[in-house]
Design a protein around this motif. Sequence first.
Motif, PDB file in Angstrom:
ATOM      1  N   GLU A  74      14.723  54.195 -55.946  1.00 50.41           N
ATOM      2  CA  GLU A  74      15.155  54.771 -54.663  1.00 50.41           C
ATOM      3  C   GLU A  74      14.977  53.798 -53.497  1.00 50.41           C
ATOM      4  O   GLU A  74      15.871  53.632 -52.665  1.00 50.41           O
ATOM      5  N   LYS A  75      13.810  53.119 -53.469  1.00 51.10           N
ATOM      6  CA  LYS A  75      13.542  52.284 -52.289  1.00 51.10           C
ATOM      7  C   LYS A  75      14.436  51.038 -52.233  1.00 51.10           C
ATOM      8  O   LYS A  75      14.550  50.429 -51.178  1.00 51.10           O
ATOM      9  N   ARG A  77      17.752  51.175 -53.306  1.00 52.23           N
ATOM     10  CA  ARG A  77      19.178  51.565 -53.272  1.00 52.23           C
ATOM     11  C   ARG A  77      19.839  51.170 -51.958  1.00 52.23           C
ATOM     12  O   ARG A  77      21.052  51.009 -51.892  1.00 52.23           O
ATOM     13  N   ALA A  78      19.016  51.021 -50.903  1.00 56.49           N
ATOM     14  CA  ALA A  78      19.561  50.616 -49.600  1.00 56.49           C
ATOM     15  C   ALA A  78      20.189  49.226 -49.689  1.00 56.49           C
ATOM     16  O   ALA A  78      20.957  48.834 -48.804  1.00 56.49           O
ATOM     17  N   TRP A  80      22.090  48.223 -52.254  1.00 54.63           N
ATOM     18  CA  TRP A  80      23.281  48.241 -53.112  1.00 54.63           C
ATOM     19  C   TRP A  80      24.512  47.706 -52.400  1.00 54.63           C
ATOM     20  O   TRP A  80      25.334  47.039 -53.008  1.00 54.63           O
ATOM     21  N   HIS A  81      24.627  48.000 -51.102  1.00 59.05           N
ATOM     22  CA  HIS A  81      25.875  47.638 -50.410  1.00 59.05           C
ATOM     23  C   HIS A  81      26.137  46.134 -50.408  1.00 59.05           C
ATOM     24  O   HIS A  81      27.272  45.691 -50.298  1.00 59.05           O
ATOM     25  N   GLU A 108      24.237  60.174 -55.286  1.00 61.66           N
ATOM     26  CA  GLU A 108      24.423  58.714 -55.169  1.00 61.66           C
ATOM     27  C   GLU A 108      25.841  58.312 -55.553  1.00 61.66           C
ATOM     28  O   GLU A 108      26.456  57.468 -54.899  1.00 61.66           O
ATOM     29  N   LYS A 111      28.331  59.250 -52.863  1.00 64.02           N
ATOM     30  CA  LYS A 111      28.230  58.320 -51.716  1.00 64.02           C
ATOM     31  C   LYS A 111      29.020  57.042 -52.016  1.00 64.02           C
ATOM     32  O   LYS A 111      29.756  56.534 -51.184  1.00 64.02           O
TER      33      LYS A 111
END
Length: 182
Positions: A74-75, A77-78, A80-81, A108, A111
């Motif tokens: 989770e921490k 995933r920011a 990924w972009h 997810e 999104k």
Amino acid sequence: MGQILARLFNRFGRYKNHQKILMLGLDGAGKTTLLRKVTDPSTPRLTQPTVGFNLESVRHRNLTLIMWDVGGQEKIRALWHHYFIKSNALIFVVDSSDSSRIPEARKELQKLLHEPELKDAKLLVYANKQDVQNCLSSSDLTDMLDLSLVDDRQWHVQACSANTGKGVYEGLDWLADALKPS
Ligand SMILES: Nc1nc2c(ncn2[C@@H]2O[C@H](COP(=O)(O)OP(=O)(O)OP(=O)(O)O)[C@@H](O)[C@H]2O)c(=O)[nH]1
Ligand SMILES: [Mg+2]
């Protein structure tokens, strides 16, 4: 970070018929195990949670698939972009044996499907861990991930087990067909 990734992308971009494939999914879904299965099937090894990414090229049919397997905790995933650019396909891996995490996976995935940089990416969902008893089927997952609402791209759900290899190449076959120039 973006620049380092762009340089790497350009290096792999020299392969003929290359396609950039982005592998995402929740932590523990089995992305790295899947990648190992297609790159080095003879030596199954225990995986560690991926912090950052693994990058491999896979020859399948007449394509070179440049596969980016990015950590799903989770921490991180920011981040990924940073990997979205010029992706020809998104492989989204789901742990079909853990129904409690499907709502998180759906959130997810939905999104990602709204990201402008991924609008042209084909979507292959691997319903992984089919070797586990009482796991969700590919049609269960199609419903639970709201995939029938996706009408802006080609998509496919492939049941598979990264452990045994069953279904993994069928998924890549679908991808190779979907990536054929029309
Ligand atoms: N039973 C079963 N276990 C699997 C399968 N695929 C992966 N696993 C197990 O699931 C765990 C997580 O696998 P990983 O491949 O590390 O998961 P990941 O998606 O790369 O996770 P992150 O790197 O944290 O994003 C490991 O213990 C794997 O052995 C499968 O098909 N069946
Ligand atoms: Mg991993």
